[in-house]
Design an enzyme around this catalytic site. Sequence first.
Site, mmCIF file in Angstrom:
data_model
loop_
_atom_site.group_PDB
_atom_site.id
_atom_site.type_symbol
_atom_site.label_atom_id
_atom_site.label_comp_id
_atom_site.label_asym_id
_atom_site.label_seq_id
_atom_site.Cartn_x
_atom_site.Cartn_y
_atom_site.Cartn_z
ATOM 1 N N ARG A 201 30.981 60.041 -4.473
ATOM 2 C CA ARG A 201 32.183 60.103 -3.629
ATOM 3 C C ARG A 201 33.465 59.771 -4.404
ATOM 4 N NH1 ARG A 201 32.533 56.494 1.604
ATOM 5 N NH2 ARG A 201 31.805 54.921 0.148
ATOM 6 N N ARG B 188 35.773 54.064 -5.144
ATOM 7 C CA ARG B 188 35.841 52.714 -4.592
ATOM 8 C C ARG B 188 35.087 51.713 -5.461
ATOM 9 N NH1 ARG B 188 34.452 53.444 1.693
ATOM 10 N NH2 ARG B 188 33.094 51.697 1.201
ATOM 11 N N ARG C 249 29.870 46.130 13.627
ATOM 12 C CA ARG C 249 28.781 46.089 12.652
ATOM 13 C C ARG C 249 27.818 44.940 12.925
ATOM 14 N NH1 ARG C 249 31.738 48.904 8.270
ATOM 15 N NH2 ARG C 249 30.265 49.242 6.588
ATOM 16 N N LYS D 169 30.641 58.866 8.248
ATOM 17 C CA LYS D 169 31.489 58.404 9.365
ATOM 18 C C LYS D 169 32.956 58.766 9.118
ATOM 19 C CE LYS D 169 30.188 54.064 8.709
ATOM 20 N NZ LYS D 169 29.253 54.188 7.578
ATOM 21 N N ARG E 106 24.911 46.560 0.515
ATOM 22 C CA ARG E 106 25.479 47.174 1.718
ATOM 23 C C ARG E 106 24.364 47.700 2.630
ATOM 24 N NH1 ARG E 106 29.456 51.171 -1.164
ATOM 25 N NH2 ARG E 106 29.920 52.027 0.888
HETATM 26 P P1 AP5 Z 1 31.865 59.240 3.994
HETATM 27 O O1 AP5 Z 1 32.367 60.065 5.138
HETATM 28 O O2 AP5 Z 1 32.860 58.604 3.099
HETATM 29 O O3 AP5 Z 1 30.783 58.174 4.538
HETATM 30 P P2 AP5 Z 1 30.988 56.848 5.379
HETATM 31 O O4 AP5 Z 1 29.883 56.795 6.384
HETATM 32 O O5 AP5 Z 1 32.388 56.763 5.908
HETATM 33 O O6 AP5 Z 1 30.696 55.803 4.233
HETATM 34 P P3 AP5 Z 1 31.394 54.438 3.832
HETATM 35 O O7 AP5 Z 1 30.833 54.074 2.502
HETATM 36 O O8 AP5 Z 1 32.887 54.537 3.950
HETATM 37 O O9 AP5 Z 1 30.812 53.498 4.904
HETATM 38 P P4 AP5 Z 1 30.722 52.012 4.767
HETATM 39 O O10 AP5 Z 1 30.306 51.702 6.171
HETATM 40 O O11 AP5 Z 1 29.877 51.478 3.691
HETATM 41 O O12 AP5 Z 1 32.201 51.584 4.313
HETATM 42 P P5 AP5 Z 1 33.420 50.947 5.079
HETATM 43 O O13 AP5 Z 1 34.644 51.427 4.432
HETATM 44 O O14 AP5 Z 1 33.281 51.034 6.542
HETATM 45 O O15 AP5 Z 1 30.880 60.170 3.134
HETATM 46 C C1 AP5 Z 1 30.272 59.706 1.958
HETATM 47 C C2 AP5 Z 1 30.168 60.848 0.929
HETATM 48 O O16 AP5 Z 1 29.251 61.830 1.413
HETATM 49 C C3 AP5 Z 1 31.503 61.585 0.678
HETATM 50 O O17 AP5 Z 1 31.570 61.918 -0.676
HETATM 51 C C4 AP5 Z 1 31.399 62.854 1.563
HETATM 52 O O18 AP5 Z 1 32.120 63.931 1.024
HETATM 53 C C5 AP5 Z 1 29.891 63.112 1.556
HETATM 54 N N1 AP5 Z 1 29.423 63.667 2.825
HETATM 55 C C6 AP5 Z 1 29.795 63.259 4.071
HETATM 56 N N2 AP5 Z 1 29.112 63.973 5.006
HETATM 57 C C7 AP5 Z 1 28.290 64.831 4.333
HETATM 58 C C8 AP5 Z 1 27.328 65.810 4.735
HETATM 59 N N3 AP5 Z 1 27.084 66.047 6.035
HETATM 60 N N4 AP5 Z 1 26.661 66.482 3.771
HETATM 61 C C9 AP5 Z 1 26.900 66.242 2.449
HETATM 62 N N5 AP5 Z 1 27.804 65.330 1.988
HETATM 63 C C10 AP5 Z 1 28.490 64.623 2.929
HETATM 64 O O19 AP5 Z 1 33.176 49.377 4.717
HETATM 65 C C11 AP5 Z 1 33.341 48.900 3.396
HETATM 66 C C12 AP5 Z 1 33.158 47.391 3.385
HETATM 67 O O20 AP5 Z 1 34.167 46.768 4.222
HETATM 68 C C13 AP5 Z 1 31.825 46.840 3.948
HETATM 69 O O21 AP5 Z 1 30.812 46.842 2.963
HETATM 70 C C14 AP5 Z 1 32.243 45.418 4.371
HETATM 71 O O22 AP5 Z 1 32.360 44.560 3.251
HETATM 72 C C15 AP5 Z 1 33.648 45.641 4.924
HETATM 73 N N6 AP5 Z 1 33.657 45.952 6.369
HETATM 74 C C16 AP5 Z 1 34.104 47.105 6.943
HETATM 75 N N7 AP5 Z 1 33.984 47.045 8.270
HETATM 76 C C17 AP5 Z 1 33.461 45.821 8.562
HETATM 77 C C18 AP5 Z 1 33.084 45.184 9.782
HETATM 78 N N8 AP5 Z 1 33.211 45.803 10.979
HETATM 79 N N9 AP5 Z 1 32.561 43.930 9.703
HETATM 80 C C19 AP5 Z 1 32.428 43.281 8.516
HETATM 81 N N10 AP5 Z 1 32.764 43.836 7.325
HETATM 82 C C20 AP5 Z 1 33.267 45.111 7.348
#
Ligand code: AP5
Length: 218
Positions: free
Chosen positions: A127, A161, A88, A14, A172
Amino acid sequence: MTNIILLGPPGAGKGTQARKLVEERGMVQLSTGDMLREAKTSGTEMGKRVAEVMDRGQLVTDEIVNGLIEEKLKTAGGNGFIFDGFPRTLPQADALGKLLAKIGSKLDAVIEMRVDDEALVRRITGRFTCGNCGEVYHDETKPTKVPGTCDVCGSHDLKRRADDNEDSLKTRLMEYYKKTSPLIGYYYATGDLFTVDGLAEIDDVARQMSAILDQQAS
Ligand code: AP5
């Protein structure tokens, strides 16, 4: 102006795709994960509570994240919003609909990024990101050109992270399947759902997304 949600499990890509859309289309990325990581470093009581919940891999309360999004929607401008990691839960989805209506706007597409669990573990454990500009890298699929140096801004502040470990990732994923995946059915029912193959290469996923955005804009 097109407003989209990127919906997918941790590691689906994402953030990677959102950054490309910002660069290529001038859209505004609203990542609740980034906003909460900022709150974590604020040193406030709220920041400390958020840090504990995030590091365990659980979801922060709807009230906190809805409040963060509401604040951003008041001030951010640009060529449409990319909601990255929000909503979410079903209450968050309801809140987003109302908040967009309040500013005279609406949702145009929800893009589900489909990736299997095995690939997610590899992506999350490999990552790292640039602490200065936020560029996202991977040990195997997207290393920096010069080891230890960000390709985009030249910073050496590359970090991993606190929640990118196998234990937090298990939580997660459970949170995703229990609380977030029901949104796929919800947005299918509203007629807003599109799906891309998130297992494809980064540029290929971007092409799939562009096709959806172009179709919605026409
Ligand atoms: P990346 O693009 O970083 O993936 P992502 O989907 O953004 O993953 P996140 O881990 O950031 O998502 P998340 O939803 O767990 O975390 P968030 O910060 O929102 O890609 C991942 C890796 O793969 C990278 O190394 C990249 O290079 C590689 N890659 C990407 N695309 C690729 C491809 N096509 N092929 C090969 N490699 C690829 O949330 C973190 C925490 O915050 C949550 O756990 C929760 O505690 C809290 N939180 C956030 N939002 C909310 C909400 N709305 N409600 C409640 N709690 C929340």
